[in-house]
Write a protein that holds these residues in place. Structure first.
Motif, PDB file in Angstrom:
ATOM      1  N   HIS A 158      91.587 -51.779  64.441  1.00  0.00           N
ATOM      2  CA  HIS A 158      90.936 -51.094  62.753  1.00  0.00           C
ATOM      3  C   HIS A 158      90.446 -50.099  63.523  1.00  0.00           C
ATOM      4  O   HIS A 158      89.409 -49.591  63.045  1.00  0.00           O
ATOM      5  CB  HIS A 158      89.739 -51.867  62.015  1.00  0.00           C
ATOM      6  CG  HIS A 158      91.446 -52.947  61.273  1.00  0.00           C
ATOM      7  ND1 HIS A 158      91.820 -52.384  60.328  1.00  0.00           N
ATOM      8  CD2 HIS A 158      91.714 -54.507  61.928  1.00  0.00           C
ATOM      9  CE1 HIS A 158      92.957 -53.414  60.755  1.00  0.00           C
ATOM     10  NE2 HIS A 158      92.606 -54.707  60.984  1.00  0.00           N
ATOM     11  N   CYS A 174      95.083 -48.282  55.004  1.00  0.00           N
ATOM     12  CA  CYS A 174      94.847 -49.626  56.267  1.00  0.00           C
ATOM     13  C   CYS A 174      94.248 -50.149  54.547  1.00  0.00           C
ATOM     14  O   CYS A 174      92.980 -50.361  53.931  1.00  0.00           O
ATOM     15  CB  CYS A 174      94.093 -49.459  57.224  1.00  0.00           C
ATOM     16  SG  CYS A 174      94.144 -51.029  57.626  1.00  0.00           S
ATOM     17  N   CYS A 176      91.883 -52.615  55.712  1.00  0.00           N
ATOM     18  CA  CYS A 176      89.977 -52.281  55.865  1.00  0.00           C
ATOM     19  C   CYS A 176      89.439 -51.290  54.735  1.00  0.00           C
ATOM     20  O   CYS A 176      88.612 -51.198  55.098  1.00  0.00           O
ATOM     21  CB  CYS A 176      90.198 -52.204  57.251  1.00  0.00           C
ATOM     22  SG  CYS A 176      90.263 -50.457  57.792  1.00  0.00           S
ATOM     23  N   CYS A 181      94.089 -46.856  61.342  1.00  0.00           N
ATOM     24  CA  CYS A 181      93.950 -47.613  61.660  1.00  0.00           C
ATOM     25  C   CYS A 181      94.997 -48.411  62.657  1.00  0.00           C
ATOM     26  O   CYS A 181      95.936 -47.717  62.615  1.00  0.00           O
ATOM     27  CB  CYS A 181      93.582 -48.582  61.166  1.00  0.00           C
ATOM     28  SG  CYS A 181      92.393 -48.728  60.462  1.00  0.00           S
TER      29      CYS A 181
HETATM   30 ZN   LIG Z   1      92.129 -50.798  59.356  1.00  0.00          ZN
END
Ligand SMILES: [Zn+2]
Length: 299
Positions: A158, A174, A176, A181
């Motif tokens: 990440h 992503c 996240c 990432c």
């Molecule tokens: Zn990510």
């Protein structure tokens, strides 16, 4: 207790795999079954039964590898088996099995397996990289997993893709919450999405790799993949400077990576000579269970 056999358990979201291994790393016995879904007590019970059935009265060391990590307060976090999150999993298992239990992140177990008696055996510093549904990693120095104060050492997936060109900015979204990432480019779904953006049709990562000798668009997708992996691993080398980087996960079966990526990565490594080796895994799908077992090292 080091002469005891060790039981390594790979607790995944859908399957539990387990091996019993002796101190020479030979597998004595193995089991595989479905993970109980959404039920913490049943997960504890299943693992306890699994251990008892594998050891058959001879007490063994027990190590568990699973996505996620143990927090400082002893609860689990970041588990894709979400019913483990927040639970004092290790303590409960220790109570249930009446012995100490060791738990580590599955990517760390992969790195430990390959460092202990796999592709990185004998190397002082081994960085294990997972290129699969996600992109993870783990770092082992002198046979010990580097945990880090935040429990995230080796988690390079990440970080943003290094040195992006115009077409790579800002990069795919992503899960996240960030964009661009490394995982969005180098995971299997990431390669597949890259191919679709360029070629306009969907193809799985496996099929892209399988057709890259016969189909120009697949060949170009693999070229881009090698270039991105080389840039990403160069930053790993600049920070960790490992003797060996071992690839794991489905995309580690891509033979072309092992020659092409090291030809490319020296452009971004801060050294006129790069001695780091890029190697395929020795134990393949068994690395998770073996690394969990090696949480109890041999003498
Ligand atoms: Zn990510």
């Amino acid at each position: 207790m080091s002469e005891l056999n060790r039981i390594g358990i790979d607790l995944g979201g859908t399957k539990i795999s387990a091996v019993r291994m002796n101190s020479a790393g030979e597998v004595i016995n193995r089991r595989r079954l479905a993970s109980p879904q959404d039920n913490y007590q049943e997960t504890l019970q299943t693992i306890t039964d699994l251990v008892l059935s594998l050891e058959q009265g001879q007490v063994c060391h027990v190590g568990i590898g699973t996505p996620g990590a143990e927090t400082h307060s002893g609860g689990m976090k970041n588990c894709n088996s979400t019913w483990l999150n927040g639970q004092p999993f290790r303590v409960d298992l220790e109570r249930s099995l009446n012995r100490p239990v060791r738990i580590a992140n599955d990517a760390n177990c992969f790195a430990l397996s390959e460092a202990s008696d796999g592709a990185g055996q004998g190397a002082q510093s081994v960085f294990g990289v997972i290129l699969g549904t996600g992109v993870g990693g783990g770092w082992v120095i002198n046979g010990d997993i580097v945990q880090g104060v935040n429990g995230i050492a080796g988690e390079w997936g990440h970080n943003s893709l290094p040195n992006p060109d115009e077409e790579e900015r800002p990069g795919p979204a992503c899960y996240c919450g960030r964009t661009g990432c490394i995982e969005t480019w180098l995971s299997g779904p990431g390669l597949s999405a890259d191919y679709k953006r360029q070629a306009g049709v969907s193809l799985t990562a496996e099929k892209i790799i399988a057709s890259c000798n016969t189909e120009a668009r697949a060949a170009k997708a693999l070229d881009r993949y090698c270039h991105r992996l080389a840039r990403s691993l160069a930053t790993v080398i600049n920070i960790c400077d490992p003797a060996v980087i071992v690839l794991g996960g489905g995309l580690s079966k891509t033979e072309q990576l092992y020659q092409r990526v090291p030809e490319l990565w020296s452009q971004w490594v801060f050294s006129d000579e790069v001695r780091t080796k890029l190697l395929p895994p020795k134990h393949g799908d068994d690395s998770g269970v073996r690394g969990a077992a090696w949480l109890w090292p041999a003498d």
